[in-house]
Scaffold this motif. Sequence first.
Motif, short mmCIF file in Angstrom:
data_model
loop_
_atom_site.label_atom_id
_atom_site.label_comp_id
_atom_site.label_asym_id
_atom_site.label_seq_id
_atom_site.Cartn_x
_atom_site.Cartn_y
_atom_site.Cartn_z
N LYS A 79 26.30 -8.16 63.66
CA LYS A 79 25.03 -7.55 64.08
C LYS A 79 24.67 -6.33 63.23
O LYS A 79 23.56 -6.22 62.75
CB LYS A 79 25.08 -7.17 65.55
N GLY A 82 24.88 -7.74 59.44
CA GLY A 82 24.25 -9.03 59.14
C GLY A 82 25.19 -10.00 58.45
O GLY A 82 24.75 -10.88 57.71
N ARG A 104 22.97 -5.43 52.14
CA ARG A 104 23.12 -4.64 53.38
C ARG A 104 24.19 -3.56 53.23
O ARG A 104 24.12 -2.52 53.86
CB ARG A 104 23.51 -5.53 54.56
#
Length: 124
Positions: A79, A82, A104
Motif C-alpha cells: 500500500k 505500491g 515510487r
Amino acid sequence: MNSRATLALGMAVHELATNAAKYGALSSDQGRLSVSWSRLDDGDGERIVLHWSEAGGPPVIAPHTIGFGSQLVRTTIEKSLGGRLENRFDRTGFQAIMEIPYGRATEDYEHAADEIEELQSSLR
C-alpha cells in the motif's frame, strides 16, 4: 531512495528481523540470514527487488492467521510503496521477496509523514 521508501523498508526489515530472532533462523546458532537486492527492468517496469532468505533455523510452518507484524510488512510494501510481497514458507527457511516500483522509491515525496500516519491508523 526517498524518505518514504527508506522509512517503509526500515519498518518492514525491522519486523522481519524481529520475527527471525524470535521464531526463525536467528533463533538458532546454526541459522543464517541472507539479504540481497537488485534493480531490475525486464519489461514490466523498473523496480527494486529485495530478497530476504533464512536458513538453518527451526522448521518453518506457514501460519494459520496473519499477525500484526505480517500485516504491517504487507501493508507497508503493497500500500505505502505500491509494491508486491511474496512470502515463502519453505520448510528449510522463510523467504520474503519484496518488489517496489523504482519510481515510487526514488521520487520526491512531500507528504511522507501524512502517509505514514495513515498507514499506522489503518493497522490499529
